[in-house]
Each structure stands twice: as structure tokens, then as C-alpha cells.
Design an enzyme around this catalytic site. Structure first.
Site, PDB file in Angstrom:
ATOM      1  N   GLY A   1      -6.610   7.686  -1.660  1.00 46.94           N
ATOM      2  CA  GLY A   1      -7.621   7.503  -2.704  1.00 46.94           C
ATOM      3  C   GLY A   1      -7.014   6.873  -3.948  1.00 46.94           C
ATOM      4  O   GLY A   1      -5.965   6.222  -3.879  1.00 46.94           O
TER       5      GLY A   1
ATOM      6  N   HIS B   1      -7.278   0.938  -5.841  1.00 49.87           N
ATOM      7  CA  HIS B   1      -7.173  -0.204  -6.757  1.00 49.87           C
ATOM      8  C   HIS B   1      -7.276  -1.483  -5.938  1.00 49.87           C
ATOM      9  O   HIS B   1      -7.515  -1.431  -4.708  1.00 49.87           O
ATOM     10  CB  HIS B   1      -5.871  -0.131  -7.564  1.00 49.87           C
ATOM     11  CG  HIS B   1      -4.658   0.129  -6.700  1.00 49.87           C
ATOM     12  ND1 HIS B   1      -4.202  -0.771  -5.765  1.00 49.87           N
ATOM     13  CD2 HIS B   1      -3.841   1.208  -6.609  1.00 49.87           C
ATOM     14  CE1 HIS B   1      -3.137  -0.282  -5.154  1.00 49.87           C
ATOM     15  NE2 HIS B   1      -2.900   0.927  -5.633  1.00 49.87           N
TER      16      HIS B   1
ATOM     17  N   GLY C   1      -5.141  -3.380  -4.744  1.00 54.24           N
ATOM     18  CA  GLY C   1      -4.223  -3.436  -3.605  1.00 54.24           C
ATOM     19  C   GLY C   1      -4.893  -2.834  -2.373  1.00 54.24           C
ATOM     20  O   GLY C   1      -4.830  -3.398  -1.274  1.00 54.24           O
ATOM     21  N   HIS C   2      -5.561  -1.675  -2.560  1.00 53.81           N
ATOM     22  CA  HIS C   2      -6.270  -1.070  -1.423  1.00 53.81           C
ATOM     23  C   HIS C   2      -7.418  -1.967  -0.960  1.00 53.81           C
ATOM     24  O   HIS C   2      -7.679  -2.088   0.241  1.00 53.81           O
ATOM     25  CB  HIS C   2      -6.854   0.291  -1.821  1.00 53.81           C
ATOM     26  CG  HIS C   2      -5.839   1.323  -2.175  1.00 53.81           C
ATOM     27  ND1 HIS C   2      -5.638   1.779  -3.459  1.00 53.81           N
ATOM     28  CD2 HIS C   2      -4.951   2.001  -1.395  1.00 53.81           C
ATOM     29  CE1 HIS C   2      -4.689   2.693  -3.464  1.00 53.81           C
ATOM     30  NE2 HIS C   2      -4.249   2.841  -2.233  1.00 53.81           N
TER      31      HIS C   2
ATOM     32  N   GLN D   1       3.663  15.454   2.119  1.00 57.72           N
ATOM     33  CA  GLN D   1       4.620  14.400   1.762  1.00 57.72           C
ATOM     34  C   GLN D   1       5.071  14.501   0.302  1.00 57.72           C
ATOM     35  O   GLN D   1       5.752  13.618  -0.203  1.00 57.72           O
ATOM     36  CB  GLN D   1       4.066  13.014   2.092  1.00 57.72           C
ATOM     37  CG  GLN D   1       2.852  12.591   1.292  1.00 57.72           C
ATOM     38  CD  GLN D   1       2.222  11.322   1.847  1.00 57.72           C
ATOM     39  OE1 GLN D   1       1.596  11.337   2.891  1.00 57.72           O
ATOM     40  NE2 GLN D   1       2.391  10.195   1.155  1.00 57.72           N
TER      41      GLN D   1
ATOM     42  N   LYS E   1       4.058  -2.778  -0.006  1.00 62.75           N
ATOM     43  CA  LYS E   1       4.704  -2.208  -1.185  1.00 62.75           C
ATOM     44  C   LYS E   1       5.560  -1.000  -0.779  1.00 62.75           C
ATOM     45  O   LYS E   1       6.652  -0.802  -1.299  1.00 62.75           O
ATOM     46  CB  LYS E   1       3.692  -1.796  -2.240  1.00 62.75           C
ATOM     47  CG  LYS E   1       4.376  -1.469  -3.542  1.00 62.75           C
ATOM     48  CD  LYS E   1       3.467  -0.977  -4.567  1.00 62.75           C
ATOM     49  CE  LYS E   1       3.381   0.432  -4.736  1.00 62.75           C
ATOM     50  NZ  LYS E   1       4.191   1.461  -4.891  1.00 62.75           N
TER      51      LYS E   1
ATOM     52  N   ARG F   1      -0.038   5.204  -9.043  1.00 67.06           N
ATOM     53  CA  ARG F   1       0.767   5.930 -10.036  1.00 67.06           C
ATOM     54  C   ARG F   1       0.953   5.147 -11.335  1.00 67.06           C
ATOM     55  O   ARG F   1       1.479   5.689 -12.304  1.00 67.06           O
ATOM     56  CB  ARG F   1       2.125   6.304  -9.441  1.00 67.06           C
ATOM     57  CG  ARG F   1       2.029   7.382  -8.366  1.00 67.06           C
ATOM     58  CD  ARG F   1       3.388   7.899  -7.950  1.00 67.06           C
ATOM     59  NE  ARG F   1       3.301   9.122  -7.178  1.00 67.06           N
ATOM     60  CZ  ARG F   1       3.384   9.190  -5.848  1.00 67.06           C
ATOM     61  NH1 ARG F   1       3.558   8.105  -5.142  1.00 67.06           N
ATOM     62  NH2 ARG F   1       3.290  10.356  -5.232  1.00 67.06           N
TER      63      ARG F   1
END
Ligand code: PAF
EC number: 6.3.2.1
Length: 283
Positions: A35, A38, A40-41, A65, A154, A192
Site C-alpha cells: 500500500g 505512489h 512507482g506502484h 519482514q 528499486k 518511505r
């Protein structure tokens, strides 16, 4: 406007929904996410649409994780905005299990990846990470049974780990890497990045510039050691605490000593204040 995706929260509901898609189509593509979506997703979803006729996006902030000291609790959660983005992209199904659906009481099986998961990069600083990723991605693959799955470059080591996982466990999923999407000043998009203060956000661009500079030097024939030392110094001088700044073989992640050991990839992880950023570029 596209209709909202079907949101599923239990494995049987997901299975029914995916089986329904399969009746009408040949290829299902999965985009696993945590979730806080942005651009990139969005680019992963667009690639998924090109590689599959139907798209499933999973949204699950995977506790296994994260180490206890990491940001599981603070990890950004932006559900309403995420669903609006996925609806605009025409996503078919969102798989959004709760922790109890993913790890029911009594859960006792974990995948322990080796090979690229022990390359001495992320695993050196986050030893818990790839076990958690491999276990959840293995489950996502068997829950959704996609034909293809899209992961961002990435997280380059993660891409290698899940590719190996799909192959080693005969999961029947083709893993496809998708190019990193960057802000205009070069910073790789990441959920992040919202943690960065305005000053840190400006400084953060140093990572990409340093990688590009070192990559250019290696390509131009400079020896690897001084070319990489120069990049590491630039990053440290900007105020980052560097975890690693390394050049590796892009396929195996093995250390290299010469540019003939290629194809090469420069990978970096560094902390700015409390925010840890990772990135990589091809040489
Ligand atoms: O890259 C991520 O967002 C996560 O590591 C993933 C692959 C969704 C597994 O939780």
C-alpha cells in the site's frame, strides 16, 4: 471512470474471484504491494496490464519482514487514496488480507531463502527481511496463483530473491522486474520518502547523483575501487550514515573487481536521520 476493484479479504473469497477472472481470460498478473501507493506502484500496475489481461494488486503490510526496531507501526497506510488510484488504473481485484488471514493462529511454516538472499547487501543490515518477504510472497503466489508477478527494480535484491523463489519452488509464476520511477530530481519513489523532512528531502537526491557519477566513472574505464570510494565519500559528506555502496554482478549479485565481471549494478543503502533509503542503477 473505471469501476472500483473487487476487494477480497479472505483466501476463499480471493480464490473465487480469481477463478471467475480465469473463466474469461488467460493471463492473471499480480502486483504485490504494502500500500501507500505512489507513481512507482502505478507503473507496476501499468506493466501488469500489458503483461496480463487481468490484474490483481495485493495490499498487505507484512509484519514478518520488519524487525521489532523497524517502522511496521509507522509504515504509511493510505487505503482510500490507494483504492482510488487502483480504480483509475482499472485493476480487477485487490487482495487485502488482515494479519490473521495471512498468518492464522498456529502458523508455523517459514521459507528461508538462500542464494541472492545471502549476498551480503540488505541481508547484512536486515537479517530478518528476506525470510519475511519470501514467506509472504510464496503465500501470495499460492493464494492468487498468478501467471506473472511484477516487482520494482528499486528493491533489486528482493527482485532476485523472489525470482529464485518462484523458480526453486516451481510456483509457475513468471517474475518480471519493472524500472524504477524517479522524482524529477532523481530520487527513487518510495513509500518511505514521506518520512523525510524538507531539508532531508533535498539532500536525498545525492544518492542518485553519486551512483550515476560512480557508474559513469566505471564505464569510462576508471578502476572500480576509486570510482566507488568517490561515491561513498560524497554520500557520507552529505550527512548520510552509509550501510553499503557497492557494485555487484547484476545477475548473481556476486562481488566484482573489474568492469569485465558485468553486467554490473551499483546498489546503495543509507540512512538520513531516521529514514533508511535504498536505490540502485545499472553501470
Ligand atoms: O516490496 C514490497 O512492497 C514488499 O516487500 C512485498 C514484495 C509486497 C512483500 O511484502
Amino acid at each position: 471512470m473505471s469501476p472500483s476493484p473487487l476487494i477480497t479479504r479472505t483466501v476463499p473469497a480471493l480464490r473465487r474471484a480469481v477463478d471467475n477472472l480465469r473463466k474469461r481470460t488467460a493471463t492473471v498478473a499480480l502486483v504485490p504491494t504494502m500500500g501507500a501507493l505512489h507513481d512507482g506502484h502505478v507503473s507496476l500496475v501499468r506493466l501488469a496490464k500489458r503483461r496480463g489481461s487481468r490484474v490483481v494488486v495485493s495490499i498487505f503490510v507484512n509484519p514478518t519482514q520488519f524487525a521489532p526496531s523497524e517502522d511496521f507501526g509507522a509504515y504509511p497506510r493510505t487505503w482510500t487514496a490507494d483504492i482510488a488510484k487502483l480504480a483509475a488504473e482499472g485493476v480487477d481485484i485487490v487482495w487485502h488480507p488482515g494479519v490473521e488471514a495471512m498468518y492464522p493462529e498456529g502458523f508455523a511454516t517459514r521459507i528461508v531463502p538462500e542464494g541472492p538472499a545471502l549476498a551480503g547487501l540488505e541481508d547484512r543490515f536486515r537479517p530478518h527481511f528476506f525470510g519475511g518477504v519470501a514467506t509472504v510472497v510464496g503465500k501470495l503466489f499460492t493464494q492468487c496463483r498468478p501467471d506473472v508477478a511484477i516487482f520494482g527494480e528499486k528493491d533489486f535484491q528482493q527482485l532476485r530473491v523472489v525470482t529464485q523463489l518462484a523458480r526453486d519452488l516451481d510456483l509457475g509464476v513468471k517474475v518480471i522486474g519493472s524500472r524504477t520511477v524517479r522524482e524529477r530530481d532523481g530520487l527513487a519513489m518510495s513509500s518511505r520518502n514521506v518520512y523525510l523532512s524538507p531539508e532531508e528531502r533535498q539532500t536525498a537526491t545525492v544518492l542518485y547523483r553519486a551512483m550515476k557519477d560512480s557508474a559513469g566513472r566505471v564505464r569510462a574505464g576508471e578502476a572500480i575501487r576509486p570510482a566507488m570510494a568517490r561515491g561513498a565519500e560524497t554520500i557520507a559528506a552529505a550527512g548520510f550514515a552509509l550501510d553499503y555502496f557497492e557494485v555487484r554482478n547484476a545477475k548473481t549479485l556476486a562481488p566484482v573487481t573489474s568492469r569485465n565481471d558485468g553486467p554490473l549494478r551499483i546498489l546503495v543503502a543509507a540512512k538520513l536521520g531516521t529514514t533508511r533509503l535504498i536505490d540502485n542503477v545499472a553501470v
